[in-house]
Enzyme design. Structure first.
Site, mmCIF file in Angstrom:
data_model
loop_
_atom_site.group_PDB
_atom_site.id
_atom_site.type_symbol
_atom_site.label_atom_id
_atom_site.label_comp_id
_atom_site.label_asym_id
_atom_site.label_seq_id
_atom_site.Cartn_x
_atom_site.Cartn_y
_atom_site.Cartn_z
ATOM 1 N N TYR A 58 0.843 -1.187 0.000
ATOM 2 C CA TYR A 58 0.000 0.000 0.000
ATOM 3 C C TYR A 58 0.890 1.252 0.000
ATOM 4 O O TYR A 58 2.107 1.157 -0.116
ATOM 5 C CB TYR A 58 -0.987 -0.056 1.161
ATOM 6 C CG TYR A 58 -1.959 -1.207 1.021
ATOM 7 C CD1 TYR A 58 -2.863 -1.234 -0.045
ATOM 8 C CD2 TYR A 58 -1.952 -2.285 1.896
ATOM 9 C CE1 TYR A 58 -3.742 -2.298 -0.208
ATOM 10 C CE2 TYR A 58 -2.831 -3.351 1.731
ATOM 11 C CZ TYR A 58 -3.723 -3.360 0.676
ATOM 12 O OH TYR A 58 -4.574 -4.413 0.502
ATOM 13 N N ARG B 109 -6.713 -15.164 11.287
ATOM 14 C CA ARG B 109 -7.836 -16.029 10.914
ATOM 15 C C ARG B 109 -8.305 -16.933 12.044
ATOM 16 O O ARG B 109 -9.499 -17.248 12.130
ATOM 17 C CB ARG B 109 -7.433 -16.885 9.703
ATOM 18 C CG ARG B 109 -7.221 -16.084 8.422
ATOM 19 C CD ARG B 109 -6.477 -16.910 7.388
ATOM 20 N NE ARG B 109 -5.166 -17.283 7.891
ATOM 21 C CZ ARG B 109 -4.577 -18.467 7.722
ATOM 22 N NH1 ARG B 109 -5.188 -19.404 7.026
ATOM 23 N NH2 ARG B 109 -3.386 -18.714 8.210
#
Length: 377
Positions: A182, A345
């Site tokens: 990013y 997760r």
């Protein structure tokens, strides 16, 4: 080792408090930032507050929120990802903070600008240009418009304002997203930063944008308000690339960030047990701590037997990841390779993950399945 002694060891190693600046985390467990896209019009609602609150109530010491956009028109790529500006969005975040604090946790927002990863015409500001350091995409082709000095100054000011807002509405620290290809990372990586001005060139020049951004955030918040900076070698859709090939190159990138005011580095890897450089079994967080002397957070498939790529990225393969032992993780924590552990997760699959691990109920842990991405539970 017996199940009971293994549980006692996990509780002993993970339950130690951790302090940096004015923040004391009750244990060594953090929630990793994961984009969930459950904030219509960029506003986190009661369901988002409950989502984070559940993890804090179950024993996660530090919540690091999903990435949230700074107030710059080119920062985002979805109107379902939360904003970190505007009265409505900040009121929603204040409710999130309240829920986490009531549950006994601490929380930091991850603030974010996607840079060249933004598709043309994407919301929340479709007419905004796609910005990048050099007009080059992650694949090396032309993409976006190279940022001017005015663009650079505007983005830095937006991050500083977001950091100030985080402290004002009660967060316990702030994380700057400098990883995964990013915008901040696009300046750090030579493949996307081909500038010939003072923001491009050798590692010390490529880190200048990030260092100026950190310094502006440091100036905008109290001296004891922790600034976390997330780094990675890998980039979105480019999972084998490396920002630094040697410890010396990594040190050249990190040292200016320390001098600018970073308190903690969050070192993102796909597998926390993977050595970062030849000749040592230290992972990226371990090397970062060794080179900078700063506290670090490790992350990467903690508690699962399959890394995130096949199970988180659409079309990548396996839908599931089973429960995995964390003995290796405890070994590394015991020798202070890093300070905190971020779980991703595994916490989506099981909001009670921390409580179960800390109390020895590992046989009750739930496996992860990609279908969980469609829910906010």
């Amino acid at each position: 080792m017996s199940t009971s002694s293994s549980a006692e060891r996990a509780a002993q190693v993970l339950s130690r408090p951790f302090t940096v600046g004015g923040l004391t985390v009750p244990n060594r467990l953090a929630m990793a930032p994961m984009t969930r896209m459950f904030s219509p019009d960029g506003v986190p609602g009661a369901d988002v507050a409950a989502y984070y609150g559940r993890r804090a109530a179950a024993g996660v010491g530090l919540i690091i929120t999903e990435g949230t956009y700074v107030e710059h028109p080119s920062a985002g790529l979805s109107d379902r990802v939360p904003r970190f500006y505007g009265e409505d969005a900040l009121a929603g975040w204040a409710d999130v903070v309240k829920q986490v604090h009531l549950a006994g946790g601490r929380i930091a927002p991850q603030i974010w600008h996607v840079g060249v990863s933004r598709p043309e015409g994407a919301p929340p500001v479709p007419e905004a240009p796609v910005l990048s350091p050099s007009g080059v995409g992650l694949d090396g082709g032309p993409a976006g418009r190279a940022m001017t000095q005015d663009d650079v100054d505007a983005v830095i000011a937006a991050f500083a304002e977001a950091a100030a807002s985080a402290e004002r509405i009660g967060f316990d620290g702030v994380e700057l997203h400098g990883a995964h290809g990013y915008l901040i990372d696009q300046f750090l990586w030579s493949a996307t930063n081909r500038r010939t001005d003072s923001y491009g060139g050798d590692p010390a020049s490529r880190v200048r944008f990030a260092a100026e951004l950190v310094a502006a955030c440091r100036k905008a918040v109290s001296a004891d308000f922790p600034i976390i900076f997330r780094t990675s070698q890998w980039k979105q859709d480019h999972y084998d690339v490396r920002m630094a090939e040697t410890p010396q190159e990594l040190e050249a990138m990190l040292t200016p960030l320390v001098e600018a005011g970073v308190d903690v580095f969050h070192s993102s890897t796909r597998r926390y047990w993977t050595p970062e450089f030849e000749g040592s079994d230290l992972n990226l967080a371990g090397w970062t701590k060794k080179l900078t002397g700063k506290s670090t957070i490790t992350v990467g498939s903690v508690g699962l037997n399959q890394d995130f790529l096949p199970t988180f990225v659409p079309g990548s393969g396996s839908e599931r990841a089973g429960v995995a032992d964390i003995g290796n993780l405890l070994d590394r924590l015991e020798r202070d390779e890093f300070d905190l552990v971020a779980i991703g997760r595994a916490l989506l699959a099981d909001p009670e993950w921390a409580a179960k691990v800390l109390s020895g109920r590992t046989q009750e842990l739930l496996p992860y399945s990609k279908e969980l991405l469609g829910t906010l539970r």
